[in-house]
Motif scaffolding. Sequence first.
Motif, PDB file in Angstrom:
ATOM      1  N   LEU A  90       0.814  -1.218   0.000  1.00 25.13           N
ATOM      2  CA  LEU A  90       0.000   0.000   0.000  1.00 25.13           C
ATOM      3  C   LEU A  90       0.848   1.268   0.000  1.00 25.13           C
ATOM      4  O   LEU A  90       0.471   2.277  -0.628  1.00 25.13           O
ATOM      5  CB  LEU A  90      -0.929   0.000   1.221  1.00 25.13           C
ATOM      6  CG  LEU A  90      -2.092  -0.996   1.188  1.00 25.13           C
ATOM      7  CD1 LEU A  90      -2.869  -0.946   2.496  1.00 25.13           C
ATOM      8  CD2 LEU A  90      -3.017  -0.699   0.008  1.00 25.13           C
ATOM      9  N   LEU A  91       1.978   1.255   0.697  1.00 26.17           N
ATOM     10  CA  LEU A  91       2.786   2.471   0.817  1.00 26.17           C
ATOM     11  C   LEU A  91       3.243   3.011  -0.541  1.00 26.17           C
ATOM     12  O   LEU A  91       3.106   4.228  -0.798  1.00 26.17           O
ATOM     13  CB  LEU A  91       3.995   2.209   1.723  1.00 26.17           C
ATOM     14  CG  LEU A  91       3.711   2.360   3.226  1.00 26.17           C
ATOM     15  CD1 LEU A  91       4.863   1.815   4.053  1.00 26.17           C
ATOM     16  CD2 LEU A  91       3.462   3.822   3.577  1.00 26.17           C
ATOM     17  N   PRO A  92       3.784   2.195  -1.474  1.00 27.73           N
ATOM     18  CA  PRO A  92       4.159   2.743  -2.786  1.00 27.73           C
ATOM     19  C   PRO A  92       2.956   3.302  -3.554  1.00 27.73           C
ATOM     20  O   PRO A  92       3.079   4.287  -4.285  1.00 27.73           O
ATOM     21  CB  PRO A  92       4.759   1.527  -3.522  1.00 27.73           C
ATOM     22  CG  PRO A  92       5.171   0.598  -2.447  1.00 27.73           C
ATOM     23  CD  PRO A  92       4.180   0.778  -1.360  1.00 27.73           C
ATOM     24  N   LEU A  93       1.799   2.640  -3.365  1.00 25.47           N
ATOM     25  CA  LEU A  93       0.594   3.130  -4.041  1.00 25.47           C
ATOM     26  C   LEU A  93       0.216   4.512  -3.525  1.00 25.47           C
ATOM     27  O   LEU A  93      -0.120   5.423  -4.302  1.00 25.47           O
ATOM     28  CB  LEU A  93      -0.547   2.134  -3.810  1.00 25.47           C
ATOM     29  CG  LEU A  93      -1.833   2.392  -4.607  1.00 25.47           C
ATOM     30  CD1 LEU A  93      -1.586   2.213  -6.105  1.00 25.47           C
ATOM     31  CD2 LEU A  93      -2.946   1.465  -4.143  1.00 25.47           C
ATOM     32  N   PHE A  94       0.276   4.687  -2.199  1.00 25.26           N
ATOM     33  CA  PHE A  94      -0.016   6.003  -1.621  1.00 25.26           C
ATOM     34  C   PHE A  94       0.995   7.047  -2.112  1.00 25.26           C
ATOM     35  O   PHE A  94       0.637   8.215  -2.351  1.00 25.26           O
ATOM     36  CB  PHE A  94       0.023   5.930  -0.091  1.00 25.26           C
ATOM     37  CG  PHE A  94      -1.144   5.204   0.511  1.00 25.26           C
ATOM     38  CD1 PHE A  94      -2.270   4.888  -0.235  1.00 25.26           C
ATOM     39  CD2 PHE A  94      -1.113   4.808   1.840  1.00 25.26           C
ATOM     40  CE1 PHE A  94      -3.339   4.217   0.321  1.00 25.26           C
ATOM     41  CE2 PHE A  94      -2.181   4.130   2.412  1.00 25.26           C
ATOM     42  CZ  PHE A  94      -3.302   3.834   1.645  1.00 25.26           C
ATOM     43  N   LEU A  95       2.254   6.604  -2.253  1.00 18.03           N
ATOM     44  CA  LEU A  95       3.301   7.552  -2.643  1.00 18.03           C
ATOM     45  C   LEU A  95       3.113   8.082  -4.060  1.00 18.03           C
ATOM     46  O   LEU A  95       3.475   9.226  -4.347  1.00 18.03           O
ATOM     47  CB  LEU A  95       4.678   6.884  -2.511  1.00 18.03           C
ATOM     48  CG  LEU A  95       5.197   6.741  -1.072  1.00 18.03           C
ATOM     49  CD1 LEU A  95       6.455   5.894  -1.035  1.00 18.03           C
ATOM     50  CD2 LEU A  95       5.475   8.124  -0.474  1.00 18.03           C
ATOM     51  N   ILE A  96       2.545   7.285  -4.967  1.00 23.90           N
ATOM     52  CA  ILE A  96       2.325   7.822  -6.324  1.00 23.90           C
ATOM     53  C   ILE A  96       1.098   8.723  -6.357  1.00 23.90           C
ATOM     54  O   ILE A  96       0.923   9.515  -7.305  1.00 23.90           O
ATOM     55  CB  ILE A  96       2.199   6.700  -7.386  1.00 23.90           C
ATOM     56  CG1 ILE A  96       0.966   5.835  -7.139  1.00 23.90           C
ATOM     57  CG2 ILE A  96       3.457   5.861  -7.459  1.00 23.90           C
ATOM     58  CD1 ILE A  96       0.674   4.870  -8.296  1.00 23.90           C
ATOM     59  N   TYR A  97       0.236   8.610  -5.355  1.00 23.24           N
ATOM     60  CA  TYR A  97      -0.917   9.517  -5.283  1.00 23.24           C
ATOM     61  C   TYR A  97      -0.552  10.855  -4.643  1.00 23.24           C
ATOM     62  O   TYR A  97      -1.251  11.847  -4.837  1.00 23.24           O
ATOM     63  CB  TYR A  97      -2.062   8.869  -4.498  1.00 23.24           C
ATOM     64  CG  TYR A  97      -2.969   8.032  -5.365  1.00 23.24           C
ATOM     65  CD1 TYR A  97      -4.009   8.620  -6.099  1.00 23.24           C
ATOM     66  CD2 TYR A  97      -2.784   6.665  -5.473  1.00 23.24           C
ATOM     67  CE1 TYR A  97      -4.828   7.848  -6.899  1.00 23.24           C
ATOM     68  CE2 TYR A  97      -3.597   5.885  -6.273  1.00 23.24           C
ATOM     69  CZ  TYR A  97      -4.618   6.480  -6.986  1.00 23.24           C
ATOM     70  OH  TYR A  97      -5.436   5.718  -7.790  1.00 23.24           O
ATOM     71  N   LEU A  98       0.538  10.884  -3.849  1.00 25.48           N
ATOM     72  CA  LEU A  98       0.927  12.136  -3.184  1.00 25.48           C
ATOM     73  C   LEU A  98       1.283  13.226  -4.193  1.00 25.48           C
ATOM     74  O   LEU A  98       0.796  14.367  -4.065  1.00 25.48           O
ATOM     75  CB  LEU A  98       2.092  11.872  -2.224  1.00 25.48           C
ATOM     76  CG  LEU A  98       2.603  13.096  -1.451  1.00 25.48           C
ATOM     77  CD1 LEU A  98       1.484  13.708  -0.609  1.00 25.48           C
ATOM     78  CD2 LEU A  98       3.789  12.707  -0.559  1.00 25.48           C
ATOM     79  N   PRO A  99       2.115  12.965  -5.230  1.00 24.77           N
ATOM     80  CA  PRO A  99       2.387  14.020  -6.220  1.00 24.77           C
ATOM     81  C   PRO A  99       1.122  14.468  -6.953  1.00 24.77           C
ATOM     82  O   PRO A  99       0.948  15.665  -7.238  1.00 24.77           O
ATOM     83  CB  PRO A  99       3.365  13.351  -7.193  1.00 24.77           C
ATOM     84  CG  PRO A  99       3.995  12.249  -6.407  1.00 24.77           C
ATOM     85  CD  PRO A  99       2.931  11.767  -5.509  1.00 24.77           C
ATOM     86  N   LYS A 100       0.217  13.519  -7.241  1.00 28.12           N
ATOM     87  CA  LYS A 100      -1.045  13.895  -7.916  1.00 28.12           C
ATOM     88  C   LYS A 100      -1.860  14.837  -7.037  1.00 28.12           C
ATOM     89  O   LYS A 100      -2.419  15.844  -7.512  1.00 28.12           O
ATOM     90  CB  LYS A 100      -1.855  12.640  -8.221  1.00 28.12           C
ATOM     91  CG  LYS A 100      -3.216  12.931  -8.906  1.00 28.12           C
ATOM     92  CD  LYS A 100      -3.997  11.660  -9.129  1.00 28.12           C
ATOM     93  CE  LYS A 100      -5.304  11.959  -9.865  1.00 28.12           C
ATOM     94  NZ  LYS A 100      -6.173  12.912  -9.207  1.00 28.12           N
ATOM     95  N   LEU A 101      -1.931  14.490  -5.732  1.00 29.62           N
ATOM     96  CA  LEU A 101      -2.676  15.342  -4.812  1.00 29.62           C
ATOM     97  C   LEU A 101      -2.078  16.738  -4.772  1.00 29.62           C
ATOM     98  O   LEU A 101      -2.804  17.748  -4.800  1.00 29.62           O
ATOM     99  CB  LEU A 101      -2.650  14.707  -3.415  1.00 29.62           C
ATOM    100  CG  LEU A 101      -3.260  15.536  -2.281  1.00 29.62           C
ATOM    101  CD1 LEU A 101      -4.755  15.745  -2.506  1.00 29.62           C
ATOM    102  CD2 LEU A 101      -3.014  14.860  -0.922  1.00 29.62           C
ATOM    103  N   THR A 102      -0.750  16.815  -4.747  1.00 32.67           N
ATOM    104  CA  THR A 102      -0.072  18.112  -4.685  1.00 32.67           C
ATOM    105  C   THR A 102      -0.373  18.946  -5.939  1.00 32.67           C
ATOM    106  O   THR A 102      -0.733  20.137  -5.857  1.00 32.67           O
ATOM    107  CB  THR A 102       1.441  17.902  -4.550  1.00 32.67           C
ATOM    108  OG1 THR A 102       1.709  17.084  -3.403  1.00 32.67           O
ATOM    109  CG2 THR A 102       2.156  19.226  -4.396  1.00 32.67           C
ATOM    110  N   VAL A 103      -0.204  18.306  -7.107  1.00 34.54           N
ATOM    111  CA  VAL A 103      -0.451  19.037  -8.362  1.00 34.54           C
ATOM    112  C   VAL A 103      -1.899  19.466  -8.472  1.00 34.54           C
ATOM    113  O   VAL A 103      -2.206  20.594  -8.908  1.00 34.54           O
ATOM    114  CB  VAL A 103      -0.051  18.154  -9.565  1.00 34.54           C
ATOM    115  CG1 VAL A 103      -0.462  18.820 -10.876  1.00 34.54           C
ATOM    116  CG2 VAL A 103       1.450  17.892  -9.553  1.00 34.54           C
TER     117      VAL A 103
END
Length: 621
Positions: free
Chosen positions: A46-59
């Motif tokens: 789950l952690l890598p999946l959350f990490l690819i969503y973090l940049p999307k959330l920021t943008v």
Amino acid sequence: MEKGKEAFEPKHYSIGSDILFFVRFYRQQEPMVLAFCGTEILLSALLPLFLIYLPKLTVDLVEGRAGMERLFLALGGFTVLLMLLDGLKSAVSAGKYNLYNTQRGNLLGLFFLKSLRIRYEYAESGSVRKLYGKALNTVDGGDWCASSRMVTETCGLLINILSFFLYSTVIGSLSLGVLAVLLALSVVNYLLSMSHIRYEESLREENALANKHYYCVQNAMGDMGAAKDIRIFGMQHWLLGLRDVALKELDGVTLKSRRRNSFYEKIGYLLSAGRDLGAYAWLLYQTAGGKLSAGEFVLYFGAVTGFSGFVTGIMGSLAALRGAANGTDYTRAYLDLPEEDLSSGTRHIEELRFPPEIEFRNVCFSYKNGEENDEQGTGEKEIFHDLNLTIRSGERIALVGVNGAGKTTFVKLLCGIYEPDAGQILINGIDRNEFPRTEVYQLFSAIFQEQMILPFTVGENLALKRADEVDEKRAWAALERAGLKETFQDRKIGIKTYMTKTMMEDGVELSGGQQQRFLLARALYKDAPVLVLDEPTAALDPIAESEVYEQYDRYSSGKTAVFISHRLASTRFSDRIVLIENGRILETGTHEELMRAGGVYAEMFEIQSSYYREGADEDEH
């Protein structure tokens, strides 16, 4: 499995079967290992999946012109969540690591207990000893041993598989076509990786042989016991030449592996670069056409980039698991060896009169299929054929003969360590197999050639029981009868004093003669009705041996006793002497009777006596 049969090559199990073996082991021994593994797998996926969503959330927040407060709250909350999950994963991983490493000790314990339960001829077999050594290697190598890697690589495999499917759902939501292309590239990557794994396995035997040659030479060069021979015979240059040949052989195998590994690395790099560039171009095209937002571009590019990493991780874990599974095969093969039946039997030794009479009736025995043993080299020779001998109640017999005659094999048959191929061994006229084997063992106090002094207390070594089960009064009585009590008291050695310096620096070290007296004290402590001595004094000088045998003679009264000795002078106190030659009884009688008969025994006795007379004559001159 038949006695002596060479059938100890491990069965090759599938990786899945070996994983299930360890799942069953941990479920029985320490279920928390499985709980920690499951939690770690879920969090790590789950952690890598959350990490690819973090940049999307920021943008997305930046594009939506979110206020600084909302931006910090969203990103701060997401970051705190990731930190908590990562901290939990680290704690779970550490807990798993500590627990499965602790269980390696339990596996070693299982091997030890198994060694005590298998039939003795299996334990004595050269092939089983090798199997035992290989099984130990599966748990005795820290993080790189097979049992550790079965845990870590299984977790790694499941993490990568779960992550692969999670990322597939993300990419599939973008385009099934892109997902299909990535899956096709993953299949190519898989095939390349499997080809690499198969090539590495094809070098396994060659690499093992090269390592064997190298370490054989290296050990010879570092053996201090061989230092004198190396100097006297000028072996230095010869050994150095052998070392160079072995190194060249080892380097050749390593070079093959590196060349092929370099080839696969380059192919993998090209595939990865082509995939990333293609994905990057396609995502830019979709974003420029307004079909993707900037946040979605960042999300999908991260998913595409990570996708192939999981495929590589799956291949790496499979390769590592295959190597660990090979080691696990040895573990399973050893634990699957047939065990000795110790409890079955309808009679009990309490029914017997003591000391017992023991009869060998038409006993046949042989070592089959090249099994190594201490009395003959080929293993093909039949040791006994229709052997008949009765040891009467309370009789003391001396068993003599040249090396390889079958004396030690006779003792092992007598004590129930070996079973005859044919014939019977009777105790007071009752077939021995009618008694539970544990009760049969209680009949014997045996002192073998090998001196077993354990790094435990004097009392534990005498009673061969835990310290709290030692009868100190009985222990001191046994030491006194063996002639050691005064020596121990003078040296301030008590029942709770440790022996040998293995565990304690102030542990007791005994001389050769004292060790033999101590072994006699052990036999006296057990006080079994049958006393067996299998050349326990072979390393002593004749005078020391004579003194020890006088002690044995004194305390064998009222017992059935069997003595083996190469020095025929020490057998004169026996009631009867039995000469064995080529596995059969050649002569039997008292010392005086056999000397008068002038046969083989008389000839052997005169030859030994002449050595001592010649030595005495030389000393006089």
